[in-house]
Scaffold this motif. Structure first.
Motif: not given
Length: 406
Positions: A133, A136-137, A177, A180, A182, A306-307, A311-314
């Motif tokens: 990951d 962070g994705v 991550s 994060a 998913y 990233h977003y 998904y939403s990244s850290s």
């Protein structure tokens, strides 16, 4: 550049406040500084945060990855697949347990493995896949699960745990991550096993440290898995120091000669403090990424997204690539940024470019997409001690250097 406006911006310093300091002081005053009540509490909080039944804290994500491979009984004669575009720990742990490292190239223009190549790489010897990951994705875990299900007929289990899972195990290198999501699920509850890093440069730090979480497995007792990880992490000793403090409980056994990679209560205290602040830390990272995305939109850069709706990244790392440029040009930009007081980095030099992996027979020529990602990649500072003015300075200098050089 006007020297009066010059700033000095670190790449990724730890964000420590009185909350963390007071947690550590409390631990020091408690008389218990190694693995004890704070570590157990931190494990509980991590499990709650990741929506999992259990978590096991260790002294690094590397230890978490290796001990999970050992827990699964993976070793000589087995194959484990990971990405060519990652840090050494994703692959070195495979070598440590005696299995064969299988590296897969990234997809063109992507930091993630080429999933078609991943599917082709699975053989009857494959026991696990370690997706990475990056930044962070989270990876495309739906696709990875479909792949291992489609190749289920090739899987030859060894041992009770492998048999219970019944297919190639998905062991996430989730070092970047933590926090994060998913498809609406948190990192830690998506892959079969997920290994986090709490190193000094990570979003949430314990100075050094890591943890492993896992999904419930039909027919497998979570407490038994946890106890096995504790044995692996502390010499194979049947009681840790906390258990031995109970009245008359000094005696212990060494079940097998294992390893030493436990987390201490001092480390866990830092983590407990950080976890209290973590929603705000993630929020700030998202704000910084939005600033970068808007400010660098016209800079002829390929910027990692990233977003999205999926998904939403850290928001761990801000990765950009200089379109159409090579290593020499990239390195020139890094040098110019350093001269302006801005520390940058590269994530990552593909594994086949390193001596250790060349000596294992890997050749970067076999991984052209990974090399293409690497040769013009720059990581900009992204941390919660950055203020808006500093981000504006970084973007202005980056744009100025790119215009000047190219």
């Amino acid at each position: 550049m006007n020297e009066l406006t010059r700033m000095n911006i670190s790449f990724s310093p730890p964000d420590i406040t009185d909350i963390e300091i007071n947690e550590v002081i409390d631990t020091l005053r408690s008389g218990w500084i190694t693995t004890g009540p704070k570590t157990k509490l931190f494990e509980q909080k991590i499990a709650e945060y990741t929506h999992t039944s259990k978590a096991a804290c260790l002294n690094s994500a590397t230890a978490a990855l290796e001990l999970t491979l050992r827990l699964l009984g993976i070793g000589a004669g087995d194959e484990v697949i990971t990405s060519a575009y990652t840090y050494s720990a994703s692959a070195s742990v495979i070598h440590h347990v005696g299995a064969r490292i299988i590296l897969v190239d990234t997809a063109k223009g992507s930091y993630q493995m080429d999933y078609d190549m991943l599917e082709q790489a699975i053989t009857a010897k494959t026991k696990a896949i370690i997706p990475v990951d990056i930044a962070g994705v989270m990876c495309d875990y739906d696709r990875i699960f479909k792949i291992v299900e489609a190749k289920k007929h090739l899987f030859i289990p060894a041992g009770e745990l492998q048999a219970a899972i019944g297919r190639v195990v998905i062991l996430a290198d989730a070092a970047h991550s933590f926090g994060a999501t998913y498809q609406g699920k948190r990192s830690g509850e998506v892959a079969d096993f997920s290994c986090f890093s709490f190193h000094a440069v990570k979003n949430l730090t314990t100075a050094e440290g890591g943890a492993v979480t896992w999904r419930d497995i039909a027919g497998i007792n979570n407490e038994a898995l946890y106890k096995e990880l504790m044995l692996l992490s502390l010499h194979g000793q049947s009681k840790d120091a906390l258990a031995k403090t109970k009245v008359g409980s000094w005696e212990y056994d060494i079940i097998y000669p294992a390893y030493k990679c436990n987390m201490t209560d001092i480390m866990a205290a830092l983590g407990l403090g950080q976890l209290q602040r973590y929603p705000d830390l993630l929020k700030r990272r998202k704000q910084l990424i939005a600033m970068y995305d808007k400010g660098l939109a016209d800079c002829n850069l390929d910027i990692l997204k990233h977003y999205s709706d999926e998904y939403s990244s850290s928001g761990h790392l801000y990765l950009v690539r200089l379109r159409g440029k090579d290593e020499e040009q990239r390195n020139r930009v890094i040098k110019e940024m350093a001269e302006r007081g801005i520390a940058t980095n590269v994530h990552y030099k593909p594994l086949p470019m390193h001596t250790a992996y060349r000596n294992l027979g890997f050749n970067i020529a076999d991984y052209p997409n990974s090399f293409a990602q690497y040769q013009n990649q720059i990581t900009l500072p992204l941390h919660t001690l950055l203020n808006d003015e500093q981000v504006e300075y970084i973007m202005a200098e980056m744009k100025g250097i790119v215009r000047q050089q190219f």
